[in-house]
Design a protein around this motif. Structure first.
Motif, PDB file in Angstrom:
ATOM      1  N   GLU A  29      -2.553  13.055  -8.574  1.00  0.00           N
ATOM      2  CA  GLU A  29      -1.970  12.717  -9.872  1.00  0.00           C
ATOM      3  C   GLU A  29      -0.910  11.644  -9.717  1.00  0.00           C
ATOM      4  O   GLU A  29      -0.829  10.718 -10.510  1.00  0.00           O
ATOM      5  N   SER A  30      -0.084  11.781  -8.674  1.00  0.00           N
ATOM      6  CA  SER A  30       0.904  10.740  -8.369  1.00  0.00           C
ATOM      7  C   SER A  30       1.342  10.889  -6.916  1.00  0.00           C
ATOM      8  O   SER A  30       1.456  11.993  -6.395  1.00  0.00           O
ATOM      9  N   ALA A  31       1.558   9.742  -6.282  1.00  0.00           N
ATOM     10  CA  ALA A  31       2.028   9.728  -4.896  1.00  0.00           C
ATOM     11  C   ALA A  31       2.816   8.447  -4.668  1.00  0.00           C
ATOM     12  O   ALA A  31       2.433   7.383  -5.153  1.00  0.00           O
ATOM     13  N   THR A  32       3.910   8.574  -3.938  1.00  0.00           N
ATOM     14  CA  THR A  32       4.722   7.413  -3.566  1.00  0.00           C
ATOM     15  C   THR A  32       5.120   7.545  -2.106  1.00  0.00           C
ATOM     16  O   THR A  32       5.635   8.589  -1.684  1.00  0.00           O
ATOM     17  N   VAL A  33       4.852   6.480  -1.340  1.00  0.00           N
ATOM     18  CA  VAL A  33       5.212   6.429   0.077  1.00  0.00           C
ATOM     19  C   VAL A  33       6.153   5.251   0.272  1.00  0.00           C
ATOM     20  O   VAL A  33       5.874   4.139  -0.188  1.00  0.00           O
ATOM     21  N   LEU A  34       7.289   5.490   0.927  1.00  0.00           N
ATOM     22  CA  LEU A  34       8.246   4.439   1.262  1.00  0.00           C
ATOM     23  C   LEU A  34       8.117   4.126   2.748  1.00  0.00           C
ATOM     24  O   LEU A  34       7.982   5.040   3.566  1.00  0.00           O
ATOM     25  N   LEU A  35       8.154   2.846   3.079  1.00  0.00           N
ATOM     26  CA  LEU A  35       7.963   2.414   4.463  1.00  0.00           C
ATOM     27  C   LEU A  35       9.186   1.679   4.991  1.00  0.00           C
ATOM     28  O   LEU A  35       9.819   0.906   4.269  1.00  0.00           O
ATOM     29  N   SER A  36       9.488   1.898   6.243  1.00  0.00           N
ATOM     30  CA  SER A  36      10.462   1.083   6.967  1.00  0.00           C
ATOM     31  C   SER A  36       9.977   1.010   8.413  1.00  0.00           C
ATOM     32  O   SER A  36       9.006   1.667   8.783  1.00  0.00           O
ATOM     33  N   GLU A  37      10.661   0.232   9.208  1.00  0.00           N
ATOM     34  CA  GLU A  37      10.262   0.128  10.615  1.00  0.00           C
ATOM     35  C   GLU A  37      10.593   1.401  11.390  1.00  0.00           C
ATOM     36  O   GLU A  37      10.074   1.629  12.479  1.00  0.00           O
ATOM     37  N   LYS A  38      11.438   2.279  10.807  1.00  0.00           N
ATOM     38  CA  LYS A  38      11.860   3.488  11.503  1.00  0.00           C
ATOM     39  C   LYS A  38      11.218   4.768  10.992  1.00  0.00           C
ATOM     40  O   LYS A  38      11.211   5.771  11.686  1.00  0.00           O
ATOM     41  N   ARG A  39      10.671   4.717   9.740  1.00  0.00           N
ATOM     42  CA  ARG A  39      10.076   5.935   9.217  1.00  0.00           C
ATOM     43  C   ARG A  39       9.171   5.663   8.025  1.00  0.00           C
ATOM     44  O   ARG A  39       9.248   4.624   7.377  1.00  0.00           O
ATOM     45  N   ILE A  40       8.311   6.646   7.776  1.00  0.00           N
ATOM     46  CA  ILE A  40       7.459   6.684   6.598  1.00  0.00           C
ATOM     47  C   ILE A  40       7.900   7.911   5.808  1.00  0.00           C
ATOM     48  O   ILE A  40       7.976   9.010   6.363  1.00  0.00           O
ATOM     49  N   VAL A  41       8.205   7.723   4.526  1.00  0.00           N
ATOM     50  CA  VAL A  41       8.670   8.823   3.695  1.00  0.00           C
ATOM     51  C   VAL A  41       7.650   9.079   2.587  1.00  0.00           C
ATOM     52  O   VAL A  41       7.323   8.166   1.822  1.00  0.00           O
ATOM     53  N   LEU A  42       7.137  10.298   2.530  1.00  0.00           N
ATOM     54  CA  LEU A  42       6.313  10.716   1.408  1.00  0.00           C
ATOM     55  C   LEU A  42       7.289  11.221   0.363  1.00  0.00           C
ATOM     56  O   LEU A  42       7.768  12.352   0.431  1.00  0.00           O
ATOM     57  N   GLU A  43       7.642  10.338  -0.562  1.00  0.00           N
ATOM     58  CA  GLU A  43       8.675  10.660  -1.554  1.00  0.00           C
ATOM     59  C   GLU A  43       8.160  11.661  -2.586  1.00  0.00           C
ATOM     60  O   GLU A  43       8.843  12.625  -2.925  1.00  0.00           O
ATOM     61  N   THR A  44       6.957  11.432  -3.083  1.00  0.00           N
ATOM     62  CA  THR A  44       6.340  12.367  -4.022  1.00  0.00           C
ATOM     63  C   THR A  44       4.848  12.440  -3.743  1.00  0.00           C
ATOM     64  O   THR A  44       4.226  11.457  -3.339  1.00  0.00           O
ATOM     65  N   PHE A  45       4.297  13.613  -3.966  1.00  0.00           N
ATOM     66  CA  PHE A  45       2.861  13.798  -3.898  1.00  0.00           C
ATOM     67  C   PHE A  45       2.521  14.993  -4.763  1.00  0.00           C
ATOM     68  O   PHE A  45       2.979  16.102  -4.507  1.00  0.00           O
ATOM     69  N   GLU A  46       1.734  14.761  -5.803  1.00  0.00           N
ATOM     70  CA  GLU A  46       1.284  15.841  -6.675  1.00  0.00           C
ATOM     71  C   GLU A  46      -0.192  15.658  -6.947  1.00  0.00           C
ATOM     72  O   GLU A  46      -0.645  14.533  -7.198  1.00  0.00           O
ATOM     73  N   GLY A  47      -0.927  16.773  -6.886  1.00  0.00           N
ATOM     74  CA  GLY A  47      -2.350  16.677  -7.147  1.00  0.00           C
ATOM     75  C   GLY A  47      -3.011  18.034  -7.201  1.00  0.00           C
ATOM     76  O   GLY A  47      -2.347  19.067  -7.287  1.00  0.00           O
ATOM     77  N   ARG A  48      -4.343  17.987  -7.157  1.00  0.00           N
ATOM     78  CA  ARG A  48      -5.148  19.206  -7.203  1.00  0.00           C
ATOM     79  C   ARG A  48      -6.221  19.146  -6.119  1.00  0.00           C
ATOM     80  O   ARG A  48      -6.847  18.109  -5.931  1.00  0.00           O
TER      81      ARG A  48
END
Length: 188
Positions: free
Chosen positions: A145-164
């Motif tokens: 339904e919605s997903a946001t991933v933030l990227l940097s050289e030091k980490r990957i952040v799964l900020e939001t993830f909603e679904g079925r």
């Protein structure tokens, strides 16, 4: 997967001295069929090299559910300043993760790499709303339904993830540390 390219290139320099190289690559036609998604350039793709500085003047690819652009410059083996942005058909996901097959949806992305060639600073965001992904090993389809991933050289952040998944709801968040762009410690 297929690729068709029509280009003109010119390169001149002196020995193996990168700072003395100059030239230009001009692709009047680029067409790629990637996982059933056809992308092509609408205008010539132009990349210039001047005394070791590679500059992307125009690099835009469009196709069904896809519009990607790359701009910026690289001083070979020294500095980098590149920006990628646009939308990509979710079917392209299989190119990066063969165990997942994107069925429906469009990824939005903005990623920038700057600073030193050997240790770039990376900042980016990838998001998806209303996507369908088949998880091949599980033979299950995930509605994102919605997903946001933030990227940097030091980490990957799964900020939001909603679904079925099947009859159940899935919500997640977490992060993974990166060490030289390889996944290290993570939590979900």
């Amino acid at each position: 997967t297929s690729l068709t390219v029509s280009l003109r290139a010119r390169l001149q320099g002196e020995g193996g001295k990168w700072d003395r190289l100059s030239g230009e690559v001009n692709a009047s036609r680029l067409r790629a069929d990637l996982e059933g998604v056809v992308v092509e350039n609408r205008a010539p793709l132009v990349v210039r090299l001047d005394r070791g500085r590679l500059t992307v003047d125009a690099f835009d690819l469009v196709g069904e559910g896809t519009r990607l652009s790359l701009s910026g410059s690289v001083v070979l083996f020294d500095r980098i300043d590149l920006m990628a942005r646009g939308e990509a058909d979710l079917r392209l996901l299989t190119l990066f993760t063969p165990s997942l097959r994107g069925e429906v949806g469009t990824l939005s992305l903005t990623v920038r790499a700057t600073d030193r060639w050997d240790a770039p600073v990376i900042r980016g965001e990838i998001s998806l709303n209303q996507g369908l992904v088949e998880i091949l090993p599980l033979q299950q389809t995930l509605l994102i339904e919605s997903a946001t991933v933030l990227l940097s050289e030091k980490r990957i952040v799964l900020e939001t993830f909603e679904g079925r998944l099947g009859e159940g709801r899935v919500r997640a968040m977490g992060e993974a540390g990166l060490d030289h762009l390889r996944i290290g410690a993570f939590r979900l």
